[in-house]
Write an enzyme that holds these catalytic residues in place. Sequence first.
Site, short mmCIF file in Angstrom:
data_model
loop_
_atom_site.label_atom_id
_atom_site.label_comp_id
_atom_site.label_asym_id
_atom_site.label_seq_id
_atom_site.Cartn_x
_atom_site.Cartn_y
_atom_site.Cartn_z
N GLU A 1 -6.05 7.00 -1.53
CA GLU A 1 -6.07 5.76 -0.74
C GLU A 1 -6.64 4.60 -1.56
O GLU A 1 -6.12 3.49 -1.52
CB GLU A 1 -6.89 5.96 0.53
N HIS B 1 0.85 -1.20 0.00
CA HIS B 1 0.00 0.00 0.00
C HIS B 1 0.88 1.26 0.00
O HIS B 1 0.65 2.18 -0.78
CB HIS B 1 -0.92 -0.03 1.23
N GLU B 2 1.89 1.27 0.86
CA GLU B 2 2.76 2.46 0.95
C GLU B 2 3.59 2.62 -0.33
O GLU B 2 3.78 3.73 -0.82
CB GLU B 2 3.67 2.37 2.18
N HIS C 1 1.60 4.29 -3.06
CA HIS C 1 1.49 5.76 -2.98
C HIS C 1 2.63 6.39 -3.80
O HIS C 1 2.43 7.41 -4.45
CB HIS C 1 1.61 6.23 -1.53
ZN LIG Z 1 -2.40 5.26 2.47
#
Ligand SMILES: [Zn+2]
Length: 317
Positions: A226, A173-174, A177
């Site tokens: 997100e 997830h990171e 980004h």
């Molecule tokens: Zn996030």
Amino acid sequence: MFFFRRYATYKRFNGNTSSSSYNYLQVLTSRKVAYFAAGSIGFYVYNLHEAPYTHRKRFIWIPYSLEEKAGDYSYQQIKEQYQHQILPPSHPLYRRISSIMNKLLDVALTGENSEVPNAQLQHLRNLKWEINVVASEKDPPNAFILPNGKIFIFSSIIPICQDDNGLATVLSHELSHQLAQHSSEQLSYKPIYTLLSILLCTITGVPAVRELLTLGFSLPASREMESEADRIGCELMARACFNPESSIGFWQRMSQVEAQAGKSWEGLNQWLSTHPATSKRIHDIQSWMPELNSIRDSAGCNHYYDFQQGVRNFFKY
Ligand SMILES: [Zn+2]
């Protein structure tokens, strides 16, 4: 991603309201302002880029060098703050995290990814990647990647991750980004919010304008970021032979921890404040599962496949 959210405060302007409003009107309707506005609109339109997966248009003008500089600045500050708590590369937890991160970086940066522009992939390949595992049971669970490739993960998030699939959820997830250029996007909008808030604050005399702007523009954009990070992250997990469906459990546990902690963990609340509701997140991941399962199948994830083979080490240790 807490490091970019620092709010400035502005003092109320106590001038003569009627004459100052008249002056502002004169300034705002002048020819120079019209040229500036036309130039600004042109600059804005020229720098609109499409985000991966959601295909929303977003404004990115920050060059890579500036983005890296911002990352370096945050890195120095965070490293100084936690310098005595960073685990050595010989620590089993460091090794476990670097093994997972290597797999994710391998599929993210060396594989095919039509949704991420080539220039962005090339830029990320050239970064000096580094893992910092912070031994910190008392701090809120947190993990983030700075735009210069420095990864920070707090050990307090490990029990919530439970296993490698949970860790892969957080790390993918990171990483997503960064693949989706969310740091550049945040940095690109920052001067606009600051200018707008100073302008509106001065004209209206309302100090809360800055917070209203943040609520109106910044938070909804963050929620879309997100969702993009969730989608890209789940795909990376599938391609690296993790189980993306297990990320549902991670987000449920994270949400329970948040509910239990309440307002006592300000940092955690801040981390989650821009995250979509857990129910929406779970619904989205479930709807992606058929596609993610076929991606995982095509990646050849079976008992006879050893993913470790051919995986490049992105870290110096
Ligand atoms: Zn996030």
